[in-house]
Design an enzyme around this catalytic site. Structure first.
Site: not given
Ligand SMILES: NC(=O)c1ccc[n+]([C@@H]2O[C@H](COP(=O)([O-])OP(=O)(O)OC[C@H]3O[C@@H](n4cnc5c(N)ncnc54)[C@H](OP(=O)(O)O)[C@@H]3O)[C@@H](O)[C@H]2O)c1
Length: 246
Positions: A65, A156, A160
């Protein structure tokens, strides 16, 4: 509970963790889902296998992206491949933590490029896709870190916080066309993204959360689907927190 039959949703990072739960909930509610992933083909294929019951409505796309030209190319082929776009969920995100004094320029840039510029790239072409239909729901996944800041996460946090500003501005530009743009802000959610937290720190953070636990990807998905409903038309430019009261 939800009915998105006849609608098409595009979910970035949509094949695992929070994005996987969002794609699953949309599929279970009848939507067609285009799930974008960055490169983890193994997880993407496992997700396809898990969703075999909805296989005719699930499409997987490998796309970085943060790559403007690749996103433009993806959307130039979008009409022929998928036709419509009612729901865009910008969930793809990464972390590259370090204190500012030690942070490499590369780690600063990469996090801003994926989390913030990636959201811009997808919003720009996604909105163009939605304009002619005069309908759309865009949901950007931000983080409380953008509001509070966390030690070691300046890149980060900036990305955000930037997503929230982008969301508010875009929501004003698209409102006339019945396209709403909102954020969901998850707190600590049990996923790969925070799997590297040392056990004592995870315990401390859990204790800081008023409900005394980390959230689940499914609980975030519920908030996203709520904002994606037609009935949520008067919620625009907002940030919905899913933090257990953090
Ligand atoms: N987990 C938390 O506690 C938390 C808290 C607050 C906010 N968030 C936000 O929630 C969202 C999802 O987090 P998560 O915990 O589910 O993360 P995650 O488990 O690390 O998964 C990240 C996802 O993003 C995809 N991705 C990474 N870089 C990309 C790129 N350049 N182009 C397209 N796709 C890309 C990855 O694809 P691949 O599978 O191919 O690697 C994966 O599917 C993020 O925006 C994160 O900042 C998470």
């Amino acid at each position: 509970m939800y009915n998105f039959s006849g609608q098409t949703a595009l979910v970035t990072g949509g094949t695992r963790s929070i994005g996987g739960a969002i794609s699953t909930a949309l599929l279970q509610s009848g939507a067609r889902v285009v799930a974008v992933y960055a490169g983890n083909a193994e997880k993407a294929e496992a997700f396809r296998a898990e969703q075999a019951a909805h296989g005719d409505r699930l499409f997987l796309e490998k796309l970085d992206v943060s790559d403007y030209a690749a996103v433009e190319k993806f959307f130039s082929a979008y009409n022929d491949k998928f036709g419509k776009l009612e729901i865009l969920v910008n969930n793809a995100g990464i972390r590259r933590d370090a204190i500012v004094g030690m942070m490499s320029c590369e780690d600063w840039r990469r996090v801003i490029d994926v989390n913030l510029t990636g959201t811009f790239n997808m919003c720009k072409f996604g909105v163009q896709q939605m304009m002619s239909a005069r309908y759309g729901r865009i949901i950007n996944i931000t983080s409380p870190c953008g509001h509070f800041g966390f030690e070691g996460q300046a890149n980060y946090a900036a990305s955000k916080a930037g997503q929230v500003g982008l969301t508010r501005s875009l929501s004003k530009e698209t409102a006339k066309r019945k396209i709403t743009v909102n954020c969901v802000s998850p707190g600590f959610i049990d996923t790969d993204l925070i799997a590297d937290l040392p056990e004592d720190l995870a315990k401390k953070y859990k204790n800081d959360v008023p409900v005394k636990r980390f959230g689940t990807p499914e609980e975030v998905a519920h908030a996203v689907l709520f904002l994606a409903m037609k009935e949520s038309a008067y919620i625009n430019g907002a940030t919905l927190e899913v933090t257990g009261g953090l």
